[in-house]
Structure formats: C-alpha cells, structure tokens
Design an enzyme around this catalytic site. Structure first.
Site, PDB file in Angstrom:
ATOM      1  N   GLU A 129     -30.262 -22.889  -8.912  1.00 14.98           N
ATOM      2  CA  GLU A 129     -31.630 -23.333  -8.600  1.00 14.98           C
ATOM      3  C   GLU A 129     -31.974 -23.034  -7.139  1.00 14.98           C
ATOM      4  OE1 GLU A 129     -33.470 -23.897 -11.084  1.00 14.98           O
ATOM      5  OE2 GLU A 129     -31.802 -24.087 -12.478  1.00 14.98           O
TER       6      GLU A 129
ATOM      7  N   HIS B   2     -33.137 -19.442  -6.843  1.00 18.60           N
ATOM      8  CA  HIS B   2     -34.557 -19.265  -7.191  1.00 18.60           C
ATOM      9  C   HIS B   2     -35.439 -19.622  -5.996  1.00 18.60           C
ATOM     10  CE1 HIS B   2     -33.732 -18.546 -11.380  1.00 18.60           C
ATOM     11  NE2 HIS B   2     -33.364 -19.791 -11.646  1.00 18.60           N
TER      12      HIS B   2
END
Length: 184
Positions: A122, A125
């Site tokens: 995450e 990203h």
C-alpha cells in the site's frame, strides 16, 4: 414506460419501431447535483451540525443518485449502530469507505508477515502517486482487510472527471504497479 441499464438484454420485439425506441441517457451528477441529491435523501435523517454536504459531495465523484441514497442510508445505519442520535460527518465518511472499499474484516487474523507485506504494498501505491502528476489524490490507506483486499489505497479525483487521456491511464497503471514494486 420502461427503464434499464442493460439495453443489450432486452427482447428484440420490444425494440421494434414504434415501441421502446426512445433512449434517454442520464449522466452522473456533478458537484452541485450531488449536493442537492444528498440534501433530498438526508431530509428525514437527524444530522449533526458538523455535516457539510459540499465536502461529502466533493468526495463522492462518480456516485449516481442511487449511490448517494445508499450513502445516506449507510451513514444513518452506522450512527444507529454506534448508539448516536444524530448522523455525523464521520458516519458519512465511514459509509463512503464501506461503499468504495468494502466492509472492514477486522475479524480476519493475518500473520504478521502478511500485514508487513501488505503495508509495503500500500505504501508503494502511495509513493508512486506522490511523485507522479495525477488528477487523483490518495484519500485513505488501510492495511485492515476490506472486502476481498488485504489492504486498500483509495484515491479521489481532485475534480469531476469526464474522460481519461493516455497519460491519465498510464498513471493509473503506474499506481497499480507501485504496490508490487514496493513488495520486491
């Protein structure tokens, strides 16, 4: 009169000349329309003073009228589940997260290594998003499993989007690949 969002499955007899041959396309609401729709669907719900429909509407780009109705109902349910007498802006935010990212699965027991890899993923990203020019901002990152995902990085457009350029689409691909690259 009839309505469908799947004209391809209608019987051809219904589409003969003189029958249901008029097509009316309803576009997704813009910011001002979303504000008005939220006001209509929240009319009979007890709202806290902190609820700002402009803020809620600006974070629900791409929502249809039905999605906004669902948002109002989910927010009211969340307030009721938490024993609140009024629906707060936090309830709207939680309801939006549930709709966009899926329900939280706090009961899912994951190994520490899986959580660590998910956090790297995450973060990847988010890092790629930070360094690339985009019409979207990172809205929220979580490593709490939601829906089918182990973690989620949610993006929100900076403004209403009506189409995507090649650059926009390549940026979205880079966002997606950033998670895997960070794992490596």
């Amino acid at each position: 009169m009839g309505a469908t969002n799947r004209a391809d499955v209608l019987d051809k007899a219904l589409l003969r000349p003189g029958r249901f041959d008029r097509k009316v396309t309803i576009h997704l609401p813009n910011l001002e329309d979303r504000i008005a729709i939220l006001e209509v669907h929240a009319r009979n719900k007890p709202l806290a003073k902190d609820v700002n429909f402009r803020k809620v509407a600006s974070s629900t780009i791409g929502f249809s009228g039905a999605d906004l109705e669902n948002l109002c109902n989910e927010a009211a349910l969340m307030a009721a589940r938490n024993g609140m007498k009024r629906v707060t802006e936090k309830d709207f935010e939680s309801a939006k997260d549930k709709i966009l990212m899926g329900p939280e699965r706090r009961s899912a027991v994951l190994p520490k290594e899986t959580i660590k890899v998910t956090a790297y993923h995450e973060a990847g990203h988010a890092l790629v998003s930070h360094f690339l020019k985009s019409r979207e901002n990172v809205h929220k990152i979580t490593v709490i499993p939601r829906g089918q995902a182990l973690g989620v990085t949610a993006y929100l457009p900076k403004e209403d989007v009506y189409g995507y350029s090649k650059e926009d689409l390549l940026t979205k691909i880079a966002f997606a690949m950033g998670g895997r690259a960070a794992e490596e």
